[in-house]
Scaffold this active site. Structure first.
Site, mmCIF file in Angstrom:
data_model
loop_
_atom_site.group_PDB
_atom_site.id
_atom_site.type_symbol
_atom_site.label_atom_id
_atom_site.label_comp_id
_atom_site.label_asym_id
_atom_site.label_seq_id
_atom_site.Cartn_x
_atom_site.Cartn_y
_atom_site.Cartn_z
ATOM 1 N N CYS A 132 48.419 -1.827 123.329
ATOM 2 C CA CYS A 132 48.727 -2.090 121.927
ATOM 3 C C CYS A 132 47.938 -3.281 121.376
ATOM 4 O O CYS A 132 48.323 -4.440 121.580
ATOM 5 C CB CYS A 132 50.230 -2.328 121.773
ATOM 6 S SG CYS A 132 50.692 -2.739 120.093
ATOM 7 N N CYS A 135 49.866 -5.514 118.965
ATOM 8 C CA CYS A 135 50.844 -6.416 119.587
ATOM 9 C C CYS A 135 50.151 -7.575 120.312
ATOM 10 O O CYS A 135 50.606 -8.708 120.251
ATOM 11 C CB CYS A 135 51.686 -5.694 120.642
ATOM 12 S SG CYS A 135 52.178 -4.043 120.215
ATOM 13 N N ASP A 136 49.072 -7.281 121.029
ATOM 14 C CA ASP A 136 48.517 -8.271 121.963
ATOM 15 C C ASP A 136 47.150 -8.833 121.573
ATOM 16 O O ASP A 136 46.655 -9.760 122.217
ATOM 17 C CB ASP A 136 48.401 -7.640 123.373
ATOM 18 C CG ASP A 136 49.756 -7.184 123.888
ATOM 19 O OD1 ASP A 136 50.761 -7.841 123.551
ATOM 20 O OD2 ASP A 136 49.813 -6.178 124.611
#
Ligand code: NAP
Length: 309
Positions: A132, A135-136
């Site tokens: 992701c 997200c990261d």
């Protein structure tokens, strides 16, 4: 007995909830493991009609949920684990032990990121290996990253990661991308992107704590090389979340639920919507469309069975 229980709060489940709730059937929507579905992991959604300047994936989910709530949909944070057939419908079993009797089930459990399935990937999950970018990505400021895959997701994730990384290299197993032309064009125009063709990741390398590189195998020559990088992002497609329904609802060999053109599954009274049954389009708009169809068919099914009584 409840009228309709919907499994999943992705765009398909939420759209089904709007239609069922608007029909006065007050559905219960079970969140599942990934509340909000894949759109929660996307940044800009550029191709959902009605948003000429794109819309943030999380905002689209939050708005659709609000819309369903406005008409009386009820939401439950839990996971559907099983169901049994009972007189007049189904008994749904949730992870917390709760059981709900319902006339109809709509399965909209979506699909989750596919992993390579190698042991080094497991070792460095969350320590340099991710599925992701949204997200990261921010953890990779001024770092070097590889993205594995050749579809639209690989293009989209790579472009997003160029906001942080110094260089993003896509590793693809063939010599042409599967991605749409518009995404390929955007990708190739970006100065920070690069491609390694015909290659597979054999092993993710690290120092025991974090990722330091990958071992690549050229599929044509079998030559092994090492490539230094700080992060590895996987964008190799998704697998449908249907394991818990195995043997109960007909599915294809990849685990996608088989639904007819009206979204009916092999079990009368159970409908499917979204990526859980879509082997072809897998778009937010088609997921929403199939959610609408499942919701409308659920309403008809209930009306029809009540008429027969
Ligand atoms: P996808 O289209 O199925 O592409 C998956 C890619 O991963 C393919 O290039 C495939 O290679 C590769 N792959 C699969 N298994 C692999 C493995 N074990 N090792 C190495 N590579 C592997 O999946 P996606 O990119 O997630 O897209 C899914 C759907 O969402 C598509 O319909 C796409 O159009 C849509 N989408 C659209 C957008 C957008 O329009 N902005 C953004 C994201 C996704 P091969 O090509 O060799 O099979």
């Amino acid at each position: 007995m409840e009228n309709v229980v919907i499994f999943g709060t992705g765009i398909a489940g939420l759209t089904a909830a709007i239609y069922v709730a608007r029909a006065g059937l007050s559905p219960i929507v079970i969140s599942g493991q990934e509340d909000g579905g894949q759109l929660m992991l996307t940044t800009d959604v550029e191709n959902f009609p009605g948003f000429p300047n794109s819309i943030d994936g999380q905002e689209l989910v939050a708005n659709t949920k609000k819309q369903a709530e406005r008409f009386g949909a009820r939401f439950k944070t839990d996971i559907a684990e099983d169901f049994t057939i009972i007189n007049g419908g189904f008994e749904v079993h949730l992870m917390t032990g709760e059981k709900i009797n319902t006339k109809i089930i709509i399965v909209a459990t979506g699909a989750s990121a596919r992993w390579l399935g190698i042991s080094s990937e497991e070792k460095y999950k969350g320590r340099g290996v991710s599925t992701c970018a949204a997200c990261d990505g921010a953890f990779y400021k001024d770092k070097e990253i590889i993205v594995i895959g050749g579809g639209d997701s690989a293009m989209e994730e790579s472009l997003f990661l160029t906001k942080f990384a110094t260089k993003v290299t896509v590793v693809h197993r063939r010599d042409e991308f599967r991605a749409s032309k518009i995404m390929q064009d955007k990708f190739s125009k970006n100065k920070k992107t690069n491609v390694i063709w015909n290659s597979a990741v054999e092993e993710i390398l690290g120092d025991g704590k974090i990722v330091t590189g990958v071992k690549l195998r050229n599929i044509k020559t079998n030559k092994i090389t090492e490539f230094k990088c700080d992060g590895v992002f996987l964008a190799i497609g998704h697998v449908p979340n249907t394991k818990f329904l195995s043997g109960k609802i007909e599915m294809d060999k990849l685990g996608y639920l088989k639904a007819d053109k009206w979204m009916h599954t092999s079990v009368p009274g159970i409908f499917a919507a979204g990526d859980v049954q879509d082997t072809r389009f897998r778009q937010a708009i088609t997921a929403a469309g199939s959610g609408c169809m499942a919701g409308m068919e659920a309403e008809k099914y209930i009306a029809h069975t009540e008429d027969e009584k």
